[in-house]
Motif scaffolding. Sequence first.
Motif, short mmCIF file in Angstrom:
data_model
loop_
_atom_site.label_atom_id
_atom_site.label_comp_id
_atom_site.label_asym_id
_atom_site.label_seq_id
_atom_site.Cartn_x
_atom_site.Cartn_y
_atom_site.Cartn_z
N GLU A 236 0.81 -1.22 0.00
CA GLU A 236 0.00 0.00 0.00
C GLU A 236 0.85 1.28 0.00
O GLU A 236 0.34 2.37 -0.22
CB GLU A 236 -0.93 -0.01 1.22
CG GLU A 236 -1.97 -1.12 1.15
CD GLU A 236 -2.82 -1.15 2.40
OE1 GLU A 236 -2.52 -0.35 3.31
OE2 GLU A 236 -3.77 -1.95 2.48
N VAL A 237 2.19 1.17 0.29
CA VAL A 237 3.06 2.36 0.34
C VAL A 237 3.45 2.77 -1.09
O VAL A 237 4.05 1.98 -1.83
CB VAL A 237 4.32 2.08 1.19
CG1 VAL A 237 5.27 3.28 1.14
CG2 VAL A 237 3.92 1.79 2.62
N VAL A 242 4.14 8.69 0.51
CA VAL A 242 5.32 9.15 1.27
C VAL A 242 5.37 10.68 1.27
O VAL A 242 5.64 11.31 2.30
CB VAL A 242 6.60 8.56 0.66
CG1 VAL A 242 7.84 9.17 1.32
CG2 VAL A 242 6.60 7.04 0.82
N LYS A 243 5.12 11.32 0.10
CA LYS A 243 5.13 12.78 0.01
C LYS A 243 4.06 13.38 0.89
O LYS A 243 4.28 14.39 1.59
CB LYS A 243 4.91 13.19 -1.46
CG LYS A 243 5.08 14.68 -1.70
CD LYS A 243 6.51 15.12 -1.47
CE LYS A 243 6.70 16.60 -1.81
NZ LYS A 243 8.06 17.06 -1.49
N GLU A 248 2.41 16.24 5.87
CA GLU A 248 1.68 16.22 7.13
C GLU A 248 2.61 16.43 8.32
O GLU A 248 2.26 17.15 9.26
CB GLU A 248 0.95 14.88 7.27
CG GLU A 248 -0.21 14.70 6.30
CD GLU A 248 -0.84 13.34 6.44
OE1 GLU A 248 -0.26 12.49 7.16
OE2 GLU A 248 -1.91 13.09 5.83
N ALA A 249 3.82 15.88 8.27
CA ALA A 249 4.78 16.05 9.35
C ALA A 249 5.24 17.51 9.42
O ALA A 249 5.39 18.07 10.52
CB ALA A 249 5.98 15.11 9.15
N GLN A 250 5.47 18.15 8.26
CA GLN A 250 5.90 19.55 8.25
C GLN A 250 4.81 20.45 8.80
O GLN A 250 5.07 21.40 9.54
CB GLN A 250 6.27 19.96 6.83
CG GLN A 250 7.53 19.27 6.32
CD GLN A 250 7.84 19.59 4.86
OE1 GLN A 250 7.08 20.37 4.22
NE2 GLN A 250 8.92 19.02 4.33
N ILE A 251 3.57 20.14 8.44
CA ILE A 251 2.45 20.95 8.94
C ILE A 251 2.36 20.85 10.46
O ILE A 251 2.15 21.85 11.15
CB ILE A 251 1.14 20.50 8.28
CG1 ILE A 251 1.17 20.82 6.78
CG2 ILE A 251 -0.06 21.16 8.95
CD1 ILE A 251 -0.03 20.29 6.01
N LYS A 252 2.52 19.65 10.98
CA LYS A 252 2.47 19.48 12.44
C LYS A 252 3.62 20.25 13.10
O LYS A 252 3.45 20.84 14.18
CB LYS A 252 2.54 18.01 12.80
CG LYS A 252 1.28 17.24 12.42
CD LYS A 252 1.39 15.79 12.83
CE LYS A 252 0.12 15.03 12.47
NZ LYS A 252 0.21 13.60 12.85
#
Length: 278
Positions: A236-237, A242-243, A248-252
């Motif tokens: 499923e990856v 991944v992008k 999502e990590a940068q937004i957090k």
Amino acid sequence: MDSKKIVNMVPKLKISPGLITFGIVIIVIFFTALNSFVIVNAGHRGIVLQLGAVRPVVFTEGLHFKIPFIQDVIPIDVRVQKSQSDQTAASKDLQIVTTTVAVNFHLDPNQANTLYQSVGLSYGERIVDPAIGEAVKAVTAQYTAEELISKRSEVSSKIKETLSSKLATYYMILDEINITEFKFSQEFNNAIEQKQIAEQQALKANLDLQRIEIEAKQKIEQAKAEAESLRLQKQEVTAELVKLREIEAQIKAIEKWDGKLPNVTGGAVPFVDVNNAQ
């Protein structure tokens, strides 16, 4: 008074010969009558002996006439009798076996005279006891020591059948037989105990092995399930996923930033103190 005169005055009794004869006849008739009848009690039969010879007739219970002074009647018990004895025999595997056998039997009422003629009244010690021992030895030799315990009812049935046949030869009827106990040597009892212990230990080891095999299979199945789950996740990856996760990590991270730059940094990039520069 003179004693001789007194004796002479007493009248003398005269007994005639006819009176004496009559008295003797009465006495003879009385004893003859007593000896002409016999009573056979309940549960017995009467064996008729005529001048010592056994007659074919058997008196049943009650009152009977017999020839006086010629015939005699011997009572014999035809009720159920018990004989119990301890018997020692060898099993098929040559183990010494001791058992207590209780036998109930009775005489054939119609053949009581034949039994008396051929055996007499000592039929218990002459016939019954030896027959019990012989039957027990013959049947016990057909079974091993363990089979004598596990097949006790079958052994008892065979002993009863064998003993019944032997007693019937002498006009005795077997009613029931009871084997109260089988006893073996102490060495054999110890061997049986050790065998039972070994069987229990083997059973426990077998159960432990089955448990270990089941647990191993469970672990294998669990590992297969986890591997399958990872495989499905890897399928499923994708690059887009991944992008998306990086964004999502940068937004957090931006949501958590308080607007201040860090005062210390590392690596090859030189540190610039923004506050002092201002």
